[in-house]
Write an enzyme that holds these catalytic residues in place. Structure first.
Site, PDB file in Angstrom:
ATOM      1  N   MET A 319       0.676  -1.204  -0.052  1.00 37.86           N
ATOM      2  CA  MET A 319       0.027  -0.100  -0.082  1.00 37.86           C
ATOM      3  C   MET A 319       0.914   1.316  -0.009  1.00 37.86           C
ATOM      4  O   MET A 319       0.645   2.185  -0.952  1.00 37.86           O
ATOM      5  CB  MET A 319      -0.905   0.073   1.201  1.00 37.86           C
ATOM      6  N   ASP A 338      11.238   3.208   4.970  1.00 41.47           N
ATOM      7  CA  ASP A 338      11.124   2.011   5.925  1.00 41.47           C
ATOM      8  C   ASP A 338      12.382   1.762   6.750  1.00 41.47           C
ATOM      9  O   ASP A 338      13.313   2.614   6.425  1.00 41.47           O
ATOM     10  CB  ASP A 338      10.715   1.026   4.783  1.00 41.47           C
ATOM     11  N   GLU A 393      -1.646  -2.304  10.922  1.00 42.92           N
ATOM     12  CA  GLU A 393      -2.623  -1.658  11.666  1.00 42.92           C
ATOM     13  C   GLU A 393      -2.408  -1.975  13.238  1.00 42.92           C
ATOM     14  O   GLU A 393      -2.849  -3.051  13.831  1.00 42.92           O
ATOM     15  CB  GLU A 393      -3.984  -2.452  11.203  1.00 42.92           C
ATOM     16  N   LYS A 398       1.588   3.291  15.420  1.00 36.98           N
ATOM     17  CA  LYS A 398       1.308   4.497  14.616  1.00 36.98           C
ATOM     18  C   LYS A 398       1.576   5.861  15.536  1.00 36.98           C
ATOM     19  O   LYS A 398       2.252   6.713  14.940  1.00 36.98           O
ATOM     20  CB  LYS A 398       0.095   4.411  14.113  1.00 36.98           C
ATOM     21  N   SER A 420      -6.909   1.658   7.969  1.00 43.21           N
ATOM     22  CA  SER A 420      -8.164   1.182   7.010  1.00 43.21           C
ATOM     23  C   SER A 420      -9.232   1.236   7.984  1.00 43.21           C
ATOM     24  O   SER A 420     -10.637   0.854   7.575  1.00 43.21           O
ATOM     25  CB  SER A 420      -7.890  -0.063   6.329  1.00 43.21           C
ATOM     26  N   HIS A 441      -7.187   7.608   3.502  1.00 42.37           N
ATOM     27  CA  HIS A 441      -7.163   6.038   3.308  1.00 42.37           C
ATOM     28  C   HIS A 441      -7.352   5.553   1.930  1.00 42.37           C
ATOM     29  O   HIS A 441      -8.587   5.996   1.204  1.00 42.37           O
ATOM     30  CB  HIS A 441      -8.364   5.571   3.975  1.00 42.37           C
ATOM     31  N   ASN A 444      -6.580  -0.793  -2.268  1.00 40.88           N
ATOM     32  CA  ASN A 444      -5.789  -1.545  -3.005  1.00 40.88           C
ATOM     33  C   ASN A 444      -6.462  -2.235  -4.316  1.00 40.88           C
ATOM     34  O   ASN A 444      -7.523  -2.686  -3.918  1.00 40.88           O
ATOM     35  CB  ASN A 444      -5.098  -2.613  -2.166  1.00 40.88           C
ATOM     36  N   ASN A 491     -15.127   0.117   4.238  1.00 41.44           N
ATOM     37  CA  ASN A 491     -15.034  -0.984   5.095  1.00 41.44           C
ATOM     38  C   ASN A 491     -16.034  -1.417   5.999  1.00 41.44           C
ATOM     39  O   ASN A 491     -16.400  -2.479   6.274  1.00 41.44           O
ATOM     40  CB  ASN A 491     -13.555  -1.059   5.765  1.00 41.44           C
TER      41      ASN A 491
END
Length: 676
Positions: A319, A338, A393, A398, A420, A441, A444, A491
Site C-alpha cells: 500500500m 522504511d 494496523e 502508529k 483502514s 485512506h 488496493n 470497510n
C-alpha cells in the site's frame, strides 16, 4: 455573412480566400460542453452558411482544454423531467445532418478532448484533422452513461470506419490518441498543435482521399450478411462482460445496426433517435448520469490549491509503496521511508514496472522515476508538505511513528494516516497539531481504485480537509470526507457483506454459487473471491473491529487458518493458481437458498442506511458515490441508498426483519430506515 446574428458562444472569421472559421468558445464555462444555447447559435450559423455557400468551413475550439467534451450532462435531468428527451436528441441529429449535407467542404480541427457530441459533430464534417499533443483524445463514451451516440454518431462512425473499428470505439467508450484515430480513419490528418488551423484550412481547400482499404472495409462490414454474422458475435462478446438487464445500451446499439444498417441514413438516424431516447429515460441511464455528476462533485470538493509539492510516505509495503509510486507518477516529489533499504527495494521495483507500462517516452519515464526517492533515514519528513503513514494496523506503532515525525515536521504540513479501520479519535490523541492530522485512506490496488476516504475527527481544521481533497484531485483520485468511526465508510459497509458470504460458505453453499448471485445483482466481483483477494486475516480483523463497534459478538465460524489467508497464500476459501481463483464445479442438481441474494446484499444496504443515519458522510449522494467508487457497487443501481429507495425502504426493512427472525439478530434493521 453573419450580420444580425447575436452570438455568445461562437466567433466567426470570414477569410479573404473564402474559408469561414467558426471558433467555439462557450461564454459561461471553461470547456465547450454542448448546451442548448451553443446548439441554437450553431443552427443559426448553419442556416446562414447554407445560403451564403462559402468555399469551406473549419470548426475549431477557442479553449485550451480541448475541442468539445460532449453534451452538457447537467441539463439531462431537466430535459427528462420536461419529457423532451426524444425532441432534444432528434434536434441535435437534424442539426448535425444539415452540417453533413452542406454543399462545400467542412473540417473539424481537433485538439485536447473531443468526446461524445464533439466527436459526433466532427463526424458530421467531411474531414477531420487532429493535433498530435499528448492530451488529444477522441472518443464516443456514451455507453458509460447507459446510452449510445444519439446525434448521428453511431450511424456515421459505422459508415465511416466499418463495424469492427466503430463498435470497438463505441462499446469500450475509450478515448483514442490522434495517431490511433488516424490509423482507423477517424481523422484524416495529424499535425503539430501550432499548425492545426492552417492544416484544417488546407484540407477545406484541397480535400484528401481516404485509403482504399479503409473504404472497402467500411463497405464490406456494413452489408446485410456481415451485419447478421458480426452482430451475433458481438452480442456474445458483450454478454461476457455485461448483463442485458443491467446495461441494455450495448445490446440496443448492436440490434439497431443489425436491423437497419447505415445505407439509408435517414432510416438509421430515426432508429438511433428512438433507441437512444428510450435508453436515456430508463433507470440504468438515469443512475449512470447521476453517478457521473457525483464524480464531478467529488472532483470539485477541494478546488485546485493544495499547497503540496513534496510527499513523504512511511511504510514501503504494497500500500505505502504504491501510494508513493502513484504520487510521483502524478507529478509530486516523493520520498519513501522504511526500516531498511531491503524493504523499500520491492516497492521501487514495482514502481519501475508500473512506469514501464504507463509511460512510453523514456525521458518522461526517467523524470517520473527521479521524483521517487528511497529515504531510510526519514530526512524527507522535514521537507514534506504531506506525510502519509502506511504501516501495519497497530495503534501503538502508529502513535510512536507520529511522535517521531512531529519532531521535524514543518509548520503547515499535513500528517495523514492510511489506516483502514482504527478510529481517528484514538490516533489523534497526543498530536501536536490535531487540526492538521487526518486519515487519507487509499484502496488496493492504488493505481486502479479511484476512491480515497478523507477521514475526519472533531479536532480537524476544515482547511486541512479542503487541501487534502485538492491533493486527491491532483493525483486523479476521488475524495469522500467521512467520519473517523471504525471502518469509516467503505470497510464498514463491506464488512457485513463479506461476513455473510463466509457464513454462507461455511454452511455449505458453494463459493461459485455465492459469487454468481452477487454478480447477478451487479457487483464487480463475487464476495468469496473478494474475501480471498483482500485476505481472510484482514477481513477477520475488520470484522472484529466492526463487531465491537456495534456491540455484538462476531458470528461463529469466521476463523482464519495458518497458511490459508487467501490469494497471497495460494489457498483460502478457494485455491489460487497463477493469481486466479480455482472454483470447484457445482453439482448440476444443486439448488441455492431462496434468500441467498437478500442475505448477501441487504446487510450491506442495512449498514449503508446506518452510516447515513449517524452522519458517517454528509449526505446520501456522497454515501452512494463512496460505495460505488470504493467497492464497485452496481453503478447502474445508483448506489445502496438509491437502490433502497428504488426497491422500497418499507419492503426491504420488512425483509430484514424476516431474515433476523430466521437467521439471527445480525439482520435486524439498523436505525435510519424510517427516515428513507
Amino acid at each position: 455573412m453573419f450580420e444580425g446574428l447575436r452570438l455568445q458562444h461562437w466567433r466567426t472569421q470570414v477569410r479573404a480566400d473564402g474559408i469561414v472559421v467558426l471558433t467555439l468558445d462557450r461564454a459561461d464555462q471553461n470547456v465547450n460542453a454542448l448546451s442548448r444555447g451553443v446548439l441554437d447559435e450553431l443552427a443559426s450559423l448553419v442556416e446562414r452558411l447554407a445560403i451564403e455557400k462559402p468555399k469551406g468551413v473549419v470548426f475549431i475550439s477557442g479553449k485550451k482544454a480541448g475541442f468539445i467534451p460532449g453534451a452538457d450532462i447537467k441539463g439531462f435531468e431537466a430535459i427528462h423531467a420536461r419529457g423532451e428527451t426524444f425532441d432534444w436528441i432528434r434536434s441535435g441529429q437534424l442539426l448535425f445532418d444539415r452540417i453533413s449535407k452542406l454543399p462545400f467542404p467542412t473540417v473539424a480541427a481537433i485538439h485536447g478532448h473531443c468526446m461524445g457530441g464533439g466527436t459526433e459533430l466532427s463526424l458530421a464534417c467531411r474531414y477531420r484533422v487532429a493535433s498530435n499533443a499528448d492530451n488529444t483524445r477522441i472518443g464516443l463514451p456514451e455507453v458509460k452513461l447507459g446510452i449510445y451516440p444519439g446525434w448521428g454518431g453511431s450511424v456515421r462512425a459505422l459508415k465511416l470506419l466499418g463495424a469492427p473499428a466503430a463498435f470497438d470505439l463505441m462499446l469500450t467508450g475509450r478515448g483514442l490518441r490522434a495517431s490511433q484515430a488516424r490509423a482507423i480513419g477517424l481523422v484524416d490528418k495529424v499535425v503539430e498543435g501550432a499548425l492545426l488551423e492552417d492544416a484544417a484550412i488546407e484540407l477545406a481547400k484541397k480535400g484528401i482521399q481516404r485509403p482504399l482499404k479503409q473504404r472497402l472495409t467500411a463497405w464490406a462490414t456494413n452489408t446485410w450478411l456481415a451485419r447478421q454474422v458480426l452482430a451475433n458475435m458481438m452480442v456474445k462478446q458483450v454478454s461476457r462482460k455485461a448483463r442485458k438487464e443491467h446495461y441494455p445500451a450495448p445490446f440496443a446499439m448492436i440490434e439497431a445496426w443489425r436491423r437497419n444498417g447505415v445505407g439509408n441514413v435517414g432510416k438509421a438516424l430515426m432508429a438511433e433517435a428512438k433507441a437512444v431516447s428510450k435508453l436515456a429515460t430508463g433507470p440504468t441511464a438515469m443512475n449512470l448520469v447521476r453517478v457521473f455528476l457525483l464524480m464531478e462533485r467529488l472532483k470539485g470538493l477541494g478546488g485546485k490549491d493544495h499547497g503540496i509539492q513534496h510527499v513523504h510516505v512511511v511504510g514501503a509495503g504494497v500500500m505505502g509503496g504504491d501510494i508513493a509510486a502513484w504520487a510521483a507518477f502524478r507529478g509530486f516529489n516523493v520520498t519513501l521511508q522504511d526500516r531498511e533499504m531491503k524493504f523499500i527495494e520491492p516497492a521501487l521495483k514495482r514502481a519501475d514496472e508500473f512506469y514501464a507500462k504507463k509511460i512510453k517516452d523514456e525521458a518522461k519515464r526517467a523524470e517520473t522515476r527521479a521524483r521517487l526517492q528511497a529515504d531510510v533515514d526519514g530526512a524527507g519528513v522535514a521537507k514534506a508538505d504531506l506525510v502519509i503513514e502506511a504501516i501495519y494496523e497497530n495503534a501503538e506503532a502508529k502513535h510512536a511513528l507520529f511522535k517521531k515525525a512531529e519532531e521535524t515536521l514543518k509548520p503547515g504540513a499535513i500528517l495523514a494516516t492510511n489506516t483502514s479501520s482504527i478510529a481517528l479519535e484514538i490516533l489523534r490523541e497526543g498530536r501536536t497539531d490535531a487540526a492538521r492530522f487526518a486519515g487519507l485512506h487509499f484502496f488496493n490496488p492504488v493505481a486502479m481504485m479511484p476512491l480515497v476516504e478523507i477521514v475526519q475527527h472533531d479536532g480537524l481544521d476544515a482547511e486541512t480537509t479542503r487541501r487534502l481533497a485538492a491533493f486527491c484531485k491532483a493525483i486523479d483520485k476521488l475524495p469522500v470526507p467521512v467520519a473517523g468511526t471504525p471502518g469509516f465508510l467503505v470497510n464498514r459497509i463491506l464488512a457485513p457483506y463479506m461476513q455473510e458470504a463466509i457464513l454462507l460458505f461455511k454452511e455449505g453453499v458453494p463459493g461459485a454459487v455465492i459469487d454468481k448471485a452477487a454478480l447477478k445483482f451487479g457487483m464487480p466481483m463475487g464476495p468469496i473471491e473478494l474475501v480471498d483477494t483482500v485476505g481472510l486475516d484482514v477481513a477477520a480483523s475488520v470484522g472484529k473491529i466492526m463487531a465491537a463497534f456495534h456491540g455484538q459478538p462476531l458470528p461463529e465460524g469466521l476463523t482464519v487458518e495458518e497458511g490459508k489467508r487467501g490469494k497471497k497464500d495460494g489457498q483460502g476459501l478457494y485455491k489460487w493458481e497463477n493469481s486466479k481463483a480455482v472454483k470447484p464445479q457445482v453439482p448440476a442438481d444443486y439448488k441455492a437458498p431462496e434468500d441467498l441474494e437478500d442475505r448477501l446484499i441487504l446487510p450491506l444496504v442495512n449498514e449503508a442506511v446506518s452510516c447515513l443515519a449517524d452522519g458517517t458522510v454528509a449526505d446520501a449522494d456522497l454515501l452512494d458515490a463512496g460505495v460505488i467508487f470504493g467497492t464497485g457497487f452496481a453503478p447502474f443501481r445508483g448506489g445502496p441508498i438509491a437502490h433502497a429507495r428504488a426497491a422500497g425502504p418499507a419492503k426491504l426493512k420488512a425483509t430484514l426483519e424476516a431474515l433476523a427472525a430466521k437467521h439471527g439478530d445480525r439482520f435486524k434493521p439498523r436505525p435510519g430506515w424510517d427516515a428513507l
